[in-house]
Write a protein that holds these residues in place. Structure first.
Motif, PDB file in Angstrom:
ATOM      1  N   CYS A  21      43.977  40.355  42.383  1.00  0.00           N
ATOM      2  CA  CYS A  21      42.241  40.407  43.108  1.00  0.00           C
ATOM      3  C   CYS A  21      42.667  40.087  44.813  1.00  0.00           C
ATOM      4  CB  CYS A  21      41.449  39.462  42.950  1.00  0.00           C
ATOM      5  SG  CYS A  21      42.165  37.635  42.748  1.00  0.00           S
ATOM      6  N   TRP A  24      42.143  43.910  46.012  1.00  0.00           N
ATOM      7  CA  TRP A  24      40.869  44.097  45.928  1.00  0.00           C
ATOM      8  C   TRP A  24      40.041  44.609  46.798  1.00  0.00           C
ATOM      9  CZ3 TRP A  24      38.900  41.264  40.704  1.00  0.00           C
ATOM     10  CH2 TRP A  24      40.443  41.151  39.898  1.00  0.00           C
ATOM     11  N   SER A  25      40.282  43.468  47.530  1.00  0.00           N
ATOM     12  CA  SER A  25      38.749  43.770  49.563  1.00  0.00           C
ATOM     13  C   SER A  25      39.420  45.368  50.463  1.00  0.00           C
ATOM     14  CB  SER A  25      39.796  42.571  50.347  1.00  0.00           C
ATOM     15  OG  SER A  25      40.900  43.085  50.252  1.00  0.00           O
ATOM     16  N   ARG A  41      31.979  43.384  37.373  1.00  0.00           N
ATOM     17  CA  ARG A  41      30.416  42.093  37.233  1.00  0.00           C
ATOM     18  C   ARG A  41      30.656  41.592  35.876  1.00  0.00           C
ATOM     19  NH1 ARG A  41      28.373  41.715  42.670  1.00  0.00           N
ATOM     20  NH2 ARG A  41      29.029  43.047  43.612  1.00  0.00           N
ATOM     21  N   SER A  46      35.824  39.039  32.909  1.00  0.00           N
ATOM     22  CA  SER A  46      35.614  38.297  33.656  1.00  0.00           C
ATOM     23  C   SER A  46      36.459  37.528  33.282  1.00  0.00           C
ATOM     24  CB  SER A  46      34.525  37.558  34.585  1.00  0.00           C
ATOM     25  OG  SER A  46      34.055  37.914  35.841  1.00  0.00           O
ATOM     26  N   PHE A  98      32.220  35.088  35.578  1.00  0.00           N
ATOM     27  CA  PHE A  98      31.732  36.202  36.925  1.00  0.00           C
ATOM     28  C   PHE A  98      31.993  34.691  38.158  1.00  0.00           C
ATOM     29  CE2 PHE A  98      29.862  38.640  39.506  1.00  0.00           C
ATOM     30  CZ  PHE A  98      30.973  39.557  40.630  1.00  0.00           C
ATOM     31  N   ASP A  99      31.631  33.594  37.768  1.00  0.00           N
ATOM     32  CA  ASP A  99      31.163  33.101  39.258  1.00  0.00           C
ATOM     33  C   ASP A  99      32.639  32.319  39.411  1.00  0.00           C
ATOM     34  OD1 ASP A  99      28.129  33.149  39.214  1.00  0.00           O
ATOM     35  OD2 ASP A  99      28.206  31.229  37.571  1.00  0.00           O
ATOM     36  N   LYS A 102      34.715  35.054  40.850  1.00  0.00           N
ATOM     37  CA  LYS A 102      34.731  35.334  42.673  1.00  0.00           C
ATOM     38  C   LYS A 102      34.733  34.163  43.478  1.00  0.00           C
ATOM     39  CE  LYS A 102      29.678  35.139  42.161  1.00  0.00           C
ATOM     40  NZ  LYS A 102      28.379  35.505  42.155  1.00  0.00           N
ATOM     41  N   ILE A 105      38.354  34.991  44.376  1.00  0.00           N
ATOM     42  CA  ILE A 105      38.943  35.807  44.455  1.00  0.00           C
ATOM     43  C   ILE A 105      38.334  35.894  46.111  1.00  0.00           C
ATOM     44  CG2 ILE A 105      38.236  37.917  45.465  1.00  0.00           C
ATOM     45  CD1 ILE A 105      36.887  38.700  42.610  1.00  0.00           C
ATOM     46  N   GLN A 106      37.535  35.122  47.012  1.00  0.00           N
ATOM     47  CA  GLN A 106      37.265  34.352  48.016  1.00  0.00           C
ATOM     48  C   GLN A 106      38.293  33.169  48.767  1.00  0.00           C
ATOM     49  OE1 GLN A 106      33.247  32.376  47.556  1.00  0.00           O
ATOM     50  NE2 GLN A 106      32.471  34.267  47.349  1.00  0.00           N
TER      51      GLN A 106
END
Length: 342
Positions: A21, A24-25, A41, A46, A98-99, A102, A105-106
């Motif tokens: 991941c 992915w940016s 998504r 996920s 997915f939450d 995310k 990933i952040q």
């Protein structure tokens, strides 16, 4: 047509599953096509990605599913208020896979940005024209990044020492694997202001439990004294923007020595936290007191050098702290007292 769509979905899913991941940016899979975006998504993807990423076995996946179903840290009734709540006080809602993905990933993107930023600042430090484009205060930025890295290293060491040295956990390795107690930790912020008679410490980090669930943990420590005549200490821990506990200590060394301590906590947040961190086998095997004190000692790791400072202060006065409704006395201490009575 259905077969083609299914095949396209399989290809998109496979590409994403076999990439990290952190890439992915740059890849921006959600922009490749609508099919990639839908897969990216989706809750199903996920879940599969997190299972591979954290190497979760079926039992751990079931526990993560239970955590999500229980809507942890979001069960309390919202209090009506005319004032707008600050962003820092808003609840962190994690309701699906997915939450979680995310958030991970952040964390990775922020960590990669900090590494790249540090590298660029160091390589271009003597090039004023280039450094001005990157940062207007490079030395301060480098120091802050180094503080975060140092705090991250110390926190990992403290956690590993806790897991290695806790006799209760080590004596029950058949139900507790200390190597799997947490997956990853990401330091978000670190503050340490120290003066002669005043100290302000705060650390924020995201802690992915053994089931892959993210905990946003903020630990705070404040200390104030006046030439040893009086001393005020407070500790607090916030989990996913919900206050778990606040502990306050006041003591005085005047004519009559005085010691006072308070420990306030939220029972619902504590129960949610235990569900996120311990297997059913652990919760069934250990007593409530044992689990609660393990939680407290584990969270003390976030205070780094100030770990157990209030406990040590209580020892100086011959007092025993009350933590989550239990005396902070370990089984070995109780056995020694019983032997002495006998």
């Amino acid at each position: 047509m259905t077969t083609t769509q299914s095949f396209d979905s399989l290809v998109a899913s496979s590409i994403l599953l076999f990439s990290h991941c952190s890439e992915w940016s740059l890849m921006k899979p959600f922009l490749i096509s609508s099919n990639f975006n839908n897969i990216f998504r989706s809750n199903e993807f996920s879940k599969q990605y997190l299972q591979n990423l954290f190497q979760l076995n079926p039992s751990e996946i079931n526990q993560l599913e239970l955590i999500l179903r229980n809507n942890v840290f979001n069960n309390k009734t919202k209090e009506k208020s005319k004032r707008k709540r600050r962003k820092a006080e808003e609840k962190i809602v994690i309701s699906n896979y997915f939450d979680i993905l995310k958030i991970y990933i952040q964390c990775c993107n922020k960590q990669n940005y900090q590494i790249t930023q540090m590298k660029d600042l160091i390589l271009n430090y003597n090039n004023k024209q280039q450094i001005d484009k990157i940062n207007n205060n490079p030395l301060k930025t480098i120091k802050n990044l180094l503080k975060l890295q140092s705090a991250n290293n110390k926190l990992n060491i403290a956690l590993n020492e806790f897991l290695t040295n806790n006799s209760l956990l080590n004596n029950n390795k058949e139900i507790f694997d200390n190597k799997k107690f947490f997956k990853e930790i990401f330091i978000q912020s670190f503050r340490h202001k120290k003066k002669i008679s005043y100290l302000d410490y705060e650390i924020e980090y995201i802690y992915f439990t053994q089931f892959g669930f993210p905990l946003f943990i903020k630990s705070g420590y404040d200390y104030e004294d006046d030439d040893n005549f009086f001393c005020n200490i407070s500790e607090s821990t916030i989990i996913n923007n919900q206050l778990l506990f606040r502990q306050e200590h006041k003591s005085s060394e005047q004519r009559v020595p005085h010691f006072e301590t308070q420990f306030n906590f939220d029972e619902q947040i504590l129960q949610d936290l235990k569900l996120c961190c311990f297997t059913k086998e652990c919760l069934d095997k250990f007593s409530e007191k044992e689990i609660d004190l393990i939680v407290y000692e584990w969270l003390q790791c976030g205070l780094l050098r100030y770990t157990n400072s209030i406990e040590r202060k209580a020892d100086d006065y011959g007092r025993v702290l009350n933590i989550f409704g239990h005396d902070l006395r370990h089984n070995n201490d109780e056995e020694e007292e019983n032997d002495a009575v006998l």
